[in-house]
Design a protein around this motif. Structure first.
Motif, PDB file in Angstrom:
ATOM      1  N   GLN A 173       2.256  12.423  -0.040  1.00 26.20           N
ATOM      2  CA  GLN A 173       0.974  12.769   0.560  1.00 26.20           C
ATOM      3  C   GLN A 173      -0.091  11.715   0.247  1.00 26.20           C
ATOM      4  O   GLN A 173      -1.141  11.701   0.891  1.00 26.20           O
ATOM      5  N   ALA A 174       0.173  10.872  -0.737  1.00 26.39           N
ATOM      6  CA  ALA A 174      -0.818   9.879  -1.163  1.00 26.39           C
ATOM      7  C   ALA A 174      -0.111   8.609  -1.610  1.00 26.39           C
ATOM      8  O   ALA A 174       1.083   8.616  -1.917  1.00 26.39           O
ATOM      9  N   VAL A 175      -0.870   7.507  -1.641  1.00 29.10           N
ATOM     10  CA  VAL A 175      -0.366   6.247  -2.180  1.00 29.10           C
ATOM     11  C   VAL A 175      -1.472   5.607  -3.005  1.00 29.10           C
ATOM     12  O   VAL A 175      -2.633   5.584  -2.594  1.00 29.10           O
ATOM     13  N   VAL A 176      -1.108   5.118  -4.182  1.00 27.87           N
ATOM     14  CA  VAL A 176      -2.038   4.352  -5.001  1.00 27.87           C
ATOM     15  C   VAL A 176      -1.545   2.910  -5.012  1.00 27.87           C
ATOM     16  O   VAL A 176      -0.360   2.647  -5.209  1.00 27.87           O
ATOM     17  N   MET A 177      -2.474   1.973  -4.762  1.00 23.55           N
ATOM     18  CA  MET A 177      -2.096   0.587  -4.549  1.00 23.55           C
ATOM     19  C   MET A 177      -2.979  -0.353  -5.362  1.00 23.55           C
ATOM     20  O   MET A 177      -4.204  -0.242  -5.332  1.00 23.55           O
ATOM     21  N   GLU A 178      -2.344  -1.276  -6.077  1.00 21.85           N
ATOM     22  CA  GLU A 178      -3.091  -2.364  -6.693  1.00 21.85           C
ATOM     23  C   GLU A 178      -3.446  -3.362  -5.593  1.00 21.85           C
ATOM     24  O   GLU A 178      -2.560  -3.819  -4.858  1.00 21.85           O
ATOM     25  N   VAL A 179      -4.721  -3.695  -5.493  1.00 25.78           N
ATOM     26  CA  VAL A 179      -5.176  -4.625  -4.458  1.00 25.78           C
ATOM     27  C   VAL A 179      -5.715  -5.870  -5.149  1.00 25.78           C
ATOM     28  O   VAL A 179      -6.799  -5.862  -5.719  1.00 25.78           O
ATOM     29  N   SER A 180      -4.942  -6.938  -5.129  1.00 24.19           N
ATOM     30  CA  SER A 180      -5.323  -8.171  -5.822  1.00 24.19           C
ATOM     31  C   SER A 180      -6.374  -8.941  -5.041  1.00 24.19           C
ATOM     32  O   SER A 180      -6.554  -8.757  -3.830  1.00 24.19           O
ATOM     33  N   SER A 181      -7.065  -9.839  -5.733  1.00 21.85           N
ATOM     34  CA  SER A 181      -8.055 -10.689  -5.069  1.00 21.85           C
ATOM     35  C   SER A 181      -7.384 -11.590  -4.031  1.00 21.85           C
ATOM     36  O   SER A 181      -7.952 -11.862  -2.968  1.00 21.85           O
ATOM     37  N   GLN A 182      -6.162 -12.046  -4.329  1.00 24.12           N
ATOM     38  CA  GLN A 182      -5.438 -12.868  -3.373  1.00 24.12           C
ATOM     39  C   GLN A 182      -5.105 -12.072  -2.112  1.00 24.12           C
ATOM     40  O   GLN A 182      -5.176 -12.591  -0.998  1.00 24.12           O
ATOM     41  N   ALA A 183      -4.755 -10.794  -2.290  1.00 24.12           N
ATOM     42  CA  ALA A 183      -4.454  -9.953  -1.128  1.00 24.12           C
ATOM     43  C   ALA A 183      -5.675  -9.792  -0.242  1.00 24.12           C
ATOM     44  O   ALA A 183      -5.576  -9.819   0.985  1.00 24.12           O
ATOM     45  N   LEU A 184      -6.835  -9.629  -0.871  1.00 23.08           N
ATOM     46  CA  LEU A 184      -8.070  -9.480  -0.107  1.00 23.08           C
ATOM     47  C   LEU A 184      -8.454 -10.798   0.559  1.00 23.08           C
ATOM     48  O   LEU A 184      -8.892 -10.827   1.706  1.00 23.08           O
ATOM     49  N   LYS A 185      -8.245 -11.886  -0.159  1.00 25.27           N
ATOM     50  CA  LYS A 185      -8.523 -13.214   0.410  1.00 25.27           C
ATOM     51  C   LYS A 185      -7.621 -13.498   1.601  1.00 25.27           C
ATOM     52  O   LYS A 185      -8.066 -14.047   2.617  1.00 25.27           O
ATOM     53  N   MET A 186      -6.357 -13.119   1.497  1.00 25.77           N
ATOM     54  CA  MET A 186      -5.370 -13.430   2.529  1.00 25.77           C
ATOM     55  C   MET A 186      -5.210 -12.315   3.572  1.00 25.77           C
ATOM     56  O   MET A 186      -4.278 -12.341   4.375  1.00 25.77           O
ATOM     57  N   ASN A 187      -6.093 -11.315   3.540  1.00 26.94           N
ATOM     58  CA  ASN A 187      -6.115 -10.253   4.556  1.00 26.94           C
ATOM     59  C   ASN A 187      -4.836  -9.421   4.607  1.00 26.94           C
ATOM     60  O   ASN A 187      -4.436  -8.945   5.670  1.00 26.94           O
ATOM     61  N   ARG A 188      -4.193  -9.221   3.446  1.00 22.16           N
ATOM     62  CA  ARG A 188      -2.964  -8.426   3.451  1.00 22.16           C
ATOM     63  C   ARG A 188      -3.221  -6.940   3.692  1.00 22.16           C
ATOM     64  O   ARG A 188      -2.312  -6.218   4.118  1.00 22.16           O
ATOM     65  N   VAL A 189      -4.438  -6.471   3.376  1.00 18.70           N
ATOM     66  CA  VAL A 189      -4.750  -5.052   3.612  1.00 18.70           C
ATOM     67  C   VAL A 189      -5.746  -4.913   4.768  1.00 18.70           C
ATOM     68  O   VAL A 189      -6.459  -3.913   4.868  1.00 18.70           O
ATOM     69  N   HIS A 190      -5.778  -5.915   5.641  1.00 13.27           N
ATOM     70  CA  HIS A 190      -6.679  -5.885   6.792  1.00 13.27           C
ATOM     71  C   HIS A 190      -6.428  -4.628   7.634  1.00 13.27           C
ATOM     72  O   HIS A 190      -5.286  -4.244   7.884  1.00 13.27           O
ATOM     73  N   GLY A 191      -7.516  -3.982   8.041  1.00 10.57           N
ATOM     74  CA  GLY A 191      -7.413  -2.819   8.902  1.00 10.57           C
ATOM     75  C   GLY A 191      -7.257  -1.505   8.167  1.00 10.57           C
ATOM     76  O   GLY A 191      -7.436  -0.437   8.763  1.00 10.57           O
ATOM     77  N   MET A 192      -6.938  -1.555   6.875  1.00 17.00           N
ATOM     78  CA  MET A 192      -6.812  -0.320   6.108  1.00 17.00           C
ATOM     79  C   MET A 192      -8.190   0.168   5.681  1.00 17.00           C
ATOM     80  O   MET A 192      -9.047  -0.618   5.304  1.00 17.00           O
ATOM     81  N   VAL A 193      -8.399   1.479   5.753  1.00 16.10           N
ATOM     82  CA  VAL A 193      -9.596   2.098   5.195  1.00 16.10           C
ATOM     83  C   VAL A 193      -9.132   2.984   4.048  1.00 16.10           C
ATOM     84  O   VAL A 193      -8.400   3.957   4.268  1.00 16.10           O
ATOM     85  N   PHE A 194      -9.520   2.627   2.840  1.00 15.75           N
ATOM     86  CA  PHE A 194      -9.075   3.373   1.661  1.00 15.75           C
ATOM     87  C   PHE A 194      -9.958   4.600   1.454  1.00 15.75           C
ATOM     88  O   PHE A 194     -11.189   4.521   1.534  1.00 15.75           O
ATOM     89  N   ASP A 195      -9.327   5.721   1.165  1.00 10.72           N
ATOM     90  CA  ASP A 195     -10.101   6.922   0.872  1.00 10.72           C
ATOM     91  C   ASP A 195     -10.890   6.744  -0.424  1.00 10.72           C
ATOM     92  O   ASP A 195     -12.035   7.201  -0.519  1.00 10.72           O
ATOM     93  N   TYR A 196     -10.267   6.072  -1.401  1.00  7.15           N
ATOM     94  CA  TYR A 196     -10.940   5.793  -2.673  1.00  7.15           C
ATOM     95  C   TYR A 196     -10.668   4.341  -3.056  1.00  7.15           C
ATOM     96  O   TYR A 196      -9.519   3.896  -3.033  1.00  7.15           O
TER      97      TYR A 196
END
Length: 478
Positions: A173-196
């Motif tokens: 029902q849920a997922v917890v994800m480590e989001v690295s600075s490199q992932a944010l820089k490289m748009n790996r989570v582009h389009g996702m809206v995190f609930d928290y």
């Protein structure tokens, strides 16, 4: 799924072929092609996917997505052009796997340290409360009914969305994800809206040619997470929190020791339970040392409270928490403490030593090294932090293709009046520290934590600090 269906919400240009082809998956790594996938050409720091199109076709790619012109691709292969590599790939993957992020409660965690511990705590608490929760992070990927080895802290978009689809199929029902600075820089989570979205802390790290240009870029990348979040939960004591939240429009909850925080850490004390170091605060017990553990636990508590979990359930989960390679404690007779931790920068190592000093040990020995072909400032920082120990054993971490003596020299130049020994072989260094450990002593083995490998030159060999500690303990007991 037909390629036309995958492309419904993606900007593209058809270069050749047909959109009626069936696509079996999305991939950016030729090694992961099994046949029929859409191969997306990504440009990285050292490689360019456009150079691997021929290999992708030979391995059975069903179609190719490029961002620039490619001179010749066989006519039977459909080729589309998309505007941005990873952003486009994220859109393609989300579409192909049925937008799984919209069907899960998503929790993203960013920060210099504490991401892994906080993610494990949140997952443990939520599962304890009956919310089946997946995890994507540094140690592993847990899809609910299976666990995969991690390669990147935050994987490429195709893998993220595939993992989330598998989580849904396994009843998560849920997922917890480590989001690295490199992932944010490289748009790996582009389009996702995190609930928290959770921010743990930040200090200068990951600065270098293959990482971030400077601290400002590092901070800006971290802050991007809060531009794609419905609610923020942040360390209110960190001096950079205001900058992390610049431009953030979502509601924010702060946590920490400071009186102005929404969630305050109160009554903190270091305690031992059954010989193991732990902490107490706010009526909670966590079997891991340090104020940083209180911060991580408070972040987890804040998230889980907002998801409806009561404090009694939270306390039950936290008192049994174990995080691989994060303040993992061992003993030989019960009178000494051996700690394995991932601390691989000055900030983390200094905090770890200070945390163990709170238990008034007879002495503190630190075993550590630094990675080769990485920012030298990290070595300087770890050398300065190691001065707070009584004894230091300097050893190899992942020297890669850099001369070990050069790495050792950078560390030693920042050790002032501190007793140190150099033992290049990490196995031998761990054995020396463990077998010579005295009653009341604390041995900290830092830098690699959960990792089960070492990179020397171009070779990746098996080496686990945990296995070496257990082997050395057995040697003492015989």
């Amino acid at each position: 799924m037909k390629l036309s269906k995958v492309l419904e919400h993606v900007g593209y240009e058809l270069i050749q072929g047909t959109l009626e082809d069936e696509i079996t998956g999305i991939a950016c790594d030729t090694e992961k092609l099994t046949g029929g996938e859409l191969f997306v050409c990504l440009r990285g720091e050292t490689t360019d996917g456009h150079d691997y199109v021929d290999e992708a076709v030979s391995r059975g790619a069903g179609a190719v997505a490029v961002t620039e012109k490619k001179d010749y691709i066989p006519e039977h292969i459909t080729v589309i052009r998309i505007g941005s590599g990873r952003k486009g790939m994220a859109q393609l993957a989300s579409s192909f796997y049925g937008n799984p992020q919209e069907k899960l409660i998503t929790i993203g965690i960013t920060g210099t340290k504490g991401k892994t511990s906080t993610s494990f705590m949140i997952q443990k608490i939520l599962i304890q409360s009956g919310i089946k929760t997946g995890l994507i992070g540094t140690v592993h990927v847990d899809i609910g009914d299976a666990v995969y080895e991690s390669v990147l802290t935050t994987p490429e978009p195709a893998e993220i969305h595939r993992y989330m689809r598998e989580m849904l199929e396994n009843g998560c029902q849920a997922v917890v994800m480590e989001v690295s600075s490199q992932a944010l820089k490289m748009n790996r989570v582009h389009g996702m809206v995190f609930d928290y979205a959770v921010f743990t802390n930040i200090e200068s790290d990951h600065i270098g040619p293959k990482e971030h240009a400077d601290f400002d870029e590092y901070l800006r990348c971290k802050s991007k997470l809060f531009g794609q979040a419905r609610e923020g939960i942040v360390n209110g004591d960190d001096p950079h929190t205001a900058m992390i939240l610049q431009g953030c429009s979502c509601p924010v909850t702060t946590y920490g020791f400071g009186k102005n925080n929404n969630e305050m850490i109160k009554g903190f004390r270091s305690v031992r339970e059954e010989g193991s170091p732990g902490i107490e605060f706010n009526g909670f017990f966590v079997p891991m040392p340090g104020k940083f553990t209180a911060y991580n636990a408070m972040a987890a508590i804040s998230v889980c409270r907002r998801m409806g979990t009561g404090d009694e359930m939270i306390a039950e989960a936290l008192k049994n928490i174990r995080v691989p390679g994060r303040q993992e404690c061992f003993t030989i007779t019960g009178e000494e403490t051996i700690v394995i931790d991932y601390a691989h920068n000055g900030m983390a190592l200094e905090a770890l030593i200070d945390a163990m000093r709170a238990y008034e040990p007879a002495s503190v020995t630190v075993v550590f090294g630094c990675g080769g072909e990485r920012d030298r400032e990290r070595r300087f920082g770890m050398g300065r932090a190691a001065q707070n120990a009584d004894k230091v054993i300097i050893t190899n971490d992942n020297p890669r293709n850099e001369c070990a003596e050069s790495i050792f020299s950078d560390i030693i130049n920042n050790l002032d009046n501190t007793e140190y020994t150099i033992i290049e072989d990490r196995r031998a260094a761990i054995e020396r520290a463990v077998t010579q450990c005295m009653p009341g002593e604390v041995v900290l083995i830092a830098g690699k934590g959960h990792e089960n490998y070492q990179i020397i030159g171009n070779r990746k060999i098996h080496l686990s600090d945990r296995e070496e500690v257990l082997r050395s303990i057995e040697k003492v007991k015989k």
